[in-house]
Scaffold this motif. Structure first.
Motif, short mmCIF file in Angstrom:
data_model
loop_
_atom_site.label_atom_id
_atom_site.label_comp_id
_atom_site.label_asym_id
_atom_site.label_seq_id
_atom_site.Cartn_x
_atom_site.Cartn_y
_atom_site.Cartn_z
N PRO A 97 0.82 -1.22 0.00
CA PRO A 97 0.00 0.00 0.00
C PRO A 97 0.85 1.27 0.00
O PRO A 97 1.87 1.35 0.68
N GLY A 98 0.43 2.23 -0.81
CA GLY A 98 1.10 3.53 -0.87
C GLY A 98 2.19 3.59 -1.91
O GLY A 98 2.62 4.67 -2.33
N ALA A 99 2.66 2.42 -2.38
CA ALA A 99 3.77 2.42 -3.34
C ALA A 99 3.28 2.75 -4.75
O ALA A 99 4.02 3.33 -5.55
N HIS A 100 2.06 2.39 -5.06
CA HIS A 100 1.54 2.59 -6.42
C HIS A 100 0.07 2.98 -6.33
O HIS A 100 -0.60 2.69 -5.34
N THR A 101 -0.43 3.63 -7.40
CA THR A 101 -1.87 3.87 -7.47
C THR A 101 -2.55 2.51 -7.68
O THR A 101 -1.88 1.54 -8.10
N PRO A 102 -3.87 2.41 -7.43
CA PRO A 102 -4.53 1.12 -7.66
C PRO A 102 -4.30 0.59 -9.08
O PRO A 102 -4.04 -0.60 -9.27
N ALA A 103 -4.36 1.48 -10.07
CA ALA A 103 -4.17 1.02 -11.46
C ALA A 103 -2.73 0.55 -11.68
O ALA A 103 -2.49 -0.47 -12.33
N GLU A 104 -1.77 1.29 -11.12
CA GLU A 104 -0.36 0.89 -11.27
C GLU A 104 -0.11 -0.46 -10.60
O GLU A 104 0.56 -1.33 -11.16
N ALA A 105 -0.67 -0.61 -9.40
CA ALA A 105 -0.46 -1.86 -8.66
C ALA A 105 -1.05 -3.03 -9.43
O ALA A 105 -0.42 -4.08 -9.59
N TYR A 106 -2.26 -2.84 -9.92
CA TYR A 106 -2.95 -3.90 -10.67
C TYR A 106 -2.14 -4.29 -11.92
O TYR A 106 -1.85 -5.46 -12.17
N ASP A 107 -1.75 -3.26 -12.71
CA ASP A 107 -1.05 -3.53 -13.97
C ASP A 107 0.31 -4.18 -13.72
O ASP A 107 0.69 -5.14 -14.39
N MET A 150 -2.78 -6.48 0.01
CA MET A 150 -2.07 -6.99 -1.18
C MET A 150 -3.08 -7.63 -2.14
O MET A 150 -2.82 -8.69 -2.73
N THR A 151 -4.22 -6.98 -2.31
CA THR A 151 -5.30 -7.57 -3.11
C THR A 151 -4.86 -7.96 -4.53
O THR A 151 -5.10 -9.10 -4.95
N PRO A 152 -4.19 -7.07 -5.30
CA PRO A 152 -3.81 -7.50 -6.65
C PRO A 152 -2.89 -8.72 -6.64
O PRO A 152 -3.03 -9.62 -7.47
N TYR A 153 -1.96 -8.75 -5.69
CA TYR A 153 -1.04 -9.90 -5.60
C TYR A 153 -1.82 -11.18 -5.30
O TYR A 153 -1.61 -12.21 -5.96
N CYS A 154 -2.73 -11.13 -4.32
CA CYS A 154 -3.55 -12.31 -3.99
C CYS A 154 -4.36 -12.75 -5.21
O CYS A 154 -4.45 -13.94 -5.52
N THR A 188 13.29 -12.50 0.68
CA THR A 188 13.90 -12.19 -0.61
C THR A 188 13.72 -10.68 -0.84
O THR A 188 13.33 -9.95 0.08
N GLU A 189 13.92 -10.25 -2.06
CA GLU A 189 13.76 -8.82 -2.39
C GLU A 189 12.31 -8.44 -2.68
O GLU A 189 12.01 -7.27 -2.93
N LEU A 190 11.40 -9.43 -2.70
CA LEU A 190 10.04 -9.22 -3.20
C LEU A 190 9.31 -8.04 -2.54
O LEU A 190 8.72 -7.21 -3.23
N PHE A 191 9.35 -7.98 -1.21
CA PHE A 191 8.56 -6.96 -0.51
C PHE A 191 9.21 -5.59 -0.63
O PHE A 191 8.53 -4.58 -0.83
N ARG A 192 10.55 -5.56 -0.51
CA ARG A 192 11.28 -4.28 -0.67
C ARG A 192 11.02 -3.72 -2.07
O ARG A 192 10.73 -2.54 -2.24
N ARG A 193 11.11 -4.57 -3.08
CA ARG A 193 10.86 -4.11 -4.45
C ARG A 193 9.41 -3.70 -4.68
O ARG A 193 9.11 -2.91 -5.56
N GLY A 194 8.54 -4.27 -3.85
CA GLY A 194 7.13 -3.91 -3.94
C GLY A 194 6.81 -2.62 -3.22
O GLY A 194 5.65 -2.16 -3.22
N GLY A 195 7.82 -2.01 -2.58
CA GLY A 195 7.64 -0.70 -1.95
C GLY A 195 7.69 -0.70 -0.44
O GLY A 195 7.43 0.34 0.19
#
Ligand SMILES: NC(=O)c1ccc[n+]([C@@H]2O[C@H](COP(=O)([O-])OP(=O)(O)OC[C@H]3O[C@@H](n4cnc5c(N)ncnc54)[C@H](OP(=O)(O)O)[C@@H]3O)[C@@H](O)[C@H]2O)c1
Length: 257
Positions: A97-107, A150-154, A188-195
């Motif tokens: 949350p906060g790292a991307h807009t909903p559209a950015e996160a989804y895409d 993490m709705t888009p990820y789920c 791993t780097e997954l969460f850091r890279r996710g923001g």
């Protein structure tokens, strides 16, 4: 379990779980085609693999969100090795949350975790049909455990599990197996890279470790061991299965007893 003369194509081999898979398959003498975007990281992992099995992996710098790159991944692998025995669909991203807009996160999440995986698989399947090979998709426990932040990820991982099941049903009669490994949290780097910040990552993993029934966290090496088993002939009756590997985290707590 020897993968001697088997060609194994691994996406996201430059970091985390994919890197652990590359190293584990190298230990089992596999011939490797390793895909990633970061040249330096991919080269470092390839050197570790080469030291283990004295085979130089084919390195493919490619982005699986690009259809041209997907074409090139398959072309370069076939040009070099003439066949593909195993596809490990591991490349993936997250968004917090906060790292991307909903559209950015989804895409961001859907184009990599789902679209890229789906399109690459459709290009590789004709070759797997020839070798009676198999696919292992790296999904997540979050395919089956809703985490609203993490709705888009789920969503992406839930859809990936259905992709595993549909392709397993479709390809089974052709002798091609498709399974997934669904890990719990892995450092791993997954969460850091996710923001996520370093501090939040540390807090999250400490909390998870305390909650885990085994009081530990799954490692990339643990995941790679399961991937290797599923990709091997020893798993010849396993098709369309989604294997949780999470130290028991999905069981929840013991209700204080
Ligand atoms: N870590 C966890 O807690 C966890 C839990 C369950 C499932 N998973 C899944 O495990 C898989 C691997 O993640 P990880 O934890 O190892 O994360 P990671 O350390 O961030 O590694 C992700 C890998 O995917 C590659 N990648 C990402 N987007 C790509 C793209 N568009 N094209 C090509 N490669 C791309 C990265 O390549 P570059 O670095 O070269 O860009 C990197 O090699 C993912 O599918 C993830 O969803 C992770």
């Amino acid at each position: 379990m020897s993968f001697n003369s088997k060609v194994v194509l691994i996406t996201g081999a430059s970091s985390g779980i994919g890197a652990a898979c590359a190293i584990r398959f190298a230990k089992s003498s596999a011939t490797l085609a390793l895909v990633g975007r970061n040249h330096d990281n991919l080269t470092k992992i390839a050197l570790q693999c080469e030291k283990l099995n004295h085979l130089k992996p084919l390195l493919i710098i490619a982005d699986i969100t690009s259809e041209n790159d997907i074409e090139r991944i398959v072309e370069e692998t076939i040009k070099k090795y003439s066949k593909i025995d195993v596809l490990i669909n591991n490349a993936g991203v997250n968004s917090v949350p906060g790292a991307h807009t909903p559209a950015e996160a989804y895409d961001r999440v859907m184009t990599t975790n789902l679209r890229g995986t789906y399109l690459l698989s459709t290009k590789v399947i004709p070759y797997l049909t020839k070798t009676k090979g198999n696919i292992v998709n790296i999904s997540s426990i979050l395919s089956n455990k809703p985490i609203p932040v993490m709705t888009p990820y789920c969503m992406s991982k839930a859809a990936l599990d259905m992709f595993t099941k549909c392709t397993a049903l479709q390809l089974g009669p052709k002798g091609v197996r498709v399974n997934s490994v669904n890990p719990g949290p892995v450092k791993t780097e997954l969460f850091r890279r996710g923001g996520m910040s370093d501090t939040d990552c540390d807090t999250m993993f400490t909390g998870i470790e305390m909650k885990s029934p085994l009081k530990k966290i799954t490692t990339g090496e643990d995941v790679a061991e399961l991937v290797l088993f599923l990709a091997s002939d020893r798993a010849s009756c396993i098709n369309g299965s989604c294997y949780v590997i999470d130290c028991g985290l999905m069981l929840g707590d013991a209700g204080g007893l």
